[in-house]
Design an enzyme around this catalytic site. Structure first.
Site, short mmCIF file in Angstrom:
data_model
loop_
_atom_site.label_atom_id
_atom_site.label_comp_id
_atom_site.label_asym_id
_atom_site.label_seq_id
_atom_site.Cartn_x
_atom_site.Cartn_y
_atom_site.Cartn_z
N SER A 157 1.29 -1.17 -0.35
CA SER A 157 0.09 -0.35 -0.10
C SER A 157 1.38 0.97 0.23
O SER A 157 0.17 2.02 -0.38
CB SER A 157 -0.74 0.11 1.24
OG SER A 157 0.26 -0.08 2.41
N ASP A 408 -4.03 5.16 11.54
CA ASP A 408 -3.30 5.01 10.64
C ASP A 408 -2.48 6.11 10.77
O ASP A 408 -1.84 7.11 10.34
CB ASP A 408 -4.07 5.46 8.92
CG ASP A 408 -3.65 4.60 7.99
OD1 ASP A 408 -1.80 4.60 8.10
OD2 ASP A 408 -4.04 4.85 7.05
N HIS A 411 0.79 5.08 6.75
CA HIS A 411 0.13 5.40 5.63
C HIS A 411 0.71 7.16 5.74
O HIS A 411 0.65 7.41 6.40
CB HIS A 411 -0.62 5.26 5.00
CG HIS A 411 -1.08 3.78 4.35
ND1 HIS A 411 -1.41 2.96 4.91
CD2 HIS A 411 -0.45 3.23 3.64
CE1 HIS A 411 -1.60 1.87 5.05
NE2 HIS A 411 -0.86 2.22 4.07
#
Length: 440
Positions: A157, A408, A411
């Site tokens: 990702s 998160d 990211h």
């Protein structure tokens, strides 16, 4: 017997008396002249002359060349490559090239602006290398450098995060068309820029090598086959001109490793009766298999390929991942405040070493394959403020403060610090553009 001239005798006597005094008077004048205006000496062979200084020693063989102006190539001075690993984050009033509402390719979980993140200071920093400058991203320049080419982002990702950043920055100059999508969560996608006939693809491959990902209905561990590259992307390799690889975080999950048709060991696999071998050597083996496969498959094809490995991007969890303030910082670490160490440093070291080993191997085949590491680990480490945090979901505190909310801290917000990855990417491509690779 001649007549003696008394005036002559007196003149000689006077000259004899004045001569020493004259010499004494002239000596300081001569010394002062030499001090302020030294005599020119011919240069020794070891002395390098400035470019503006003509040599006065002309051999017969170089006589014809000496009358011609020197070429620009000869006048260029050597510039060492920029070390983007070393630097600091500085304030930048200009902010990003795009925002969360003008780019349609951002994954919702990284669209911090539209998800209601209240602060915006994380948008106004830029990376300043210590020994050089990192220019602002120029979308037109990037598109021109990759005209008529296909770039593939392959990996986990983080590869997707970097790809979407690049697409958003390029979209400020030219609009891409989504021409292919497939897989869960659109993990395989392809865009096309008609203005420059450029294709940009995304291939989901969190290990780069062949793997079976864990699922809710099956075993709670991944399976990795370390001596086989993942054909989901490798079968399209002949259609790619540049590959950007990004792996790391999925190697931290529980997994069983296979090599040569048998179990090599595992990472965090209680109850399976396999040898615990950790994940560092496995990361090395997987990346080595990948880079060797690229080299082996492209050698002898008659056309080359460029490969970039984006190094490990550290996470910034503080405490538990489901606490409201799991990555609460709102500004970068100051230079020297945070050191690159432990797992982050080890992951980066392995990736850098494997790229260098692969470059050595590729150099044996005439320069048709070029490899470089996009070293972003330290500059990413210093940006704990750039993650979505709880804003991976829209307006997570709309109904009041909640103690537990998923964060998160891996990211990056878009726009955000990851845009810098692609600024460095562009500078690497500029360097490559000055020295085209050798084709057979």
């Amino acid at each position: 017997m001649g007549i003696t001239n008394p005036f002559k005798d007196q003149s000689l006597s006077l000259i004899k008396r004045l001569l020493p005094w004259t010499l004494y008077a002239l000596l300081p004048i001569v010394l002062l002249r030499l001090y302020f205006y030294p005599l020119p000496f011919p240069p020794s062979p070891e002395t390098e002359l400035p470019h503006s200084t003509p040599t006065t020693i002309i051999s017969q063989s170089s006589l014809s060349d000496s009358t011609l102006p020197s070429s620009p190539e000869k006048e260029k001075t050597y510039e060492p490559p920029c070390d983007y690993f070393d630097g600091k984050w500085i304030r930048d009033r200009r902010g990003p090239l795009y925002n969360g509402t003008t780019c349609g390719t951002i994954k919702e979980g990284q669209n911090c602006i539209t998800h209601g993140r209240p602060d915006s200071s994380y948008l106004y920093w830029r990376w300043k290398p210590s020994q050089c400058n990192l220019p602002r991203f120029e979308p037109q320049t990037f598109l021109q450098l990759i005209s008529n080419k296909h770039i593939a982002f392959v990996g986990d990702s983080m590869a997707r995060n970097q790809l979407e950043s690049l697409l958003c920055m390029l979209s400020t100059a030219s609009t891409p068309n989504l021409v292919y999508r497939n897989g869960e969560d659109n993990k395989f996608r392809k865009w096309h820029f008609p203005s420059h006939n450029v294709s940009v693809s995304l291939y989901w491959s969190p290990f780069l090598v062949q793997g079976v990902e864990k699922s809710n209905s099956g075993p709670n561990h991944n399976k990795l086959y370390l001596d086989h590259v993942d054909e989901r992307w490798a079968r399209d390799m002949d259609q790619m001109d540049l590959i950007v690889l990004s792996i790391g975080h999925w190697f931290l999950h529980p997994a069983v490793y296979y090599e040569g048709g048998s179990v090599l060991g595992c990472h965090y696999c209680p109850g399976l009766n396999y040898t615990e071998i950790g994940f560092y050597d496995v990361l090395r083996k997987g990346l080595r298999t990948t880079l060797n496969s690229i080299i082996d498959r492209r050698v002898g094809k008659g056309y080359g390929i460029d490969v970039i490995v984006t190094t490990f991007s550290p996470a910034h969890f503080e405490g538990e991942w489901d606490k409201a303030g799991a990555c609460p910082k709102t500004k970068p670490y100051r230079n020297g405040e945070k050191q690159l160490e432990g797992m982050d440093a080890d992951m980066r070291k392995i990736e850098i070493e494997e790229v260098e080993d692969a470059k050595t191997k590729a150099n044996n085949f005439g320069g048709i394959i070029r490899l470089e590491a996009l070293d972003v680990t330290k500059l990413a480490l210093l940006r704990p403020d750039g993650h979505p945090g709880p804003y991976m979901y829209p307006f997570p505190f709309a109904n009041g403060h909640q103690e537990r909310v998923q964060n998160d801290c891996v990211h990056w917000c878009l726009p955000g610090p990851i845009d810098t990855w692609n600024e460095i990417f562009l500078e690497m491509m500029k360097k490559w553009g000055q020295h085209p690779r050798t084709e057979e």
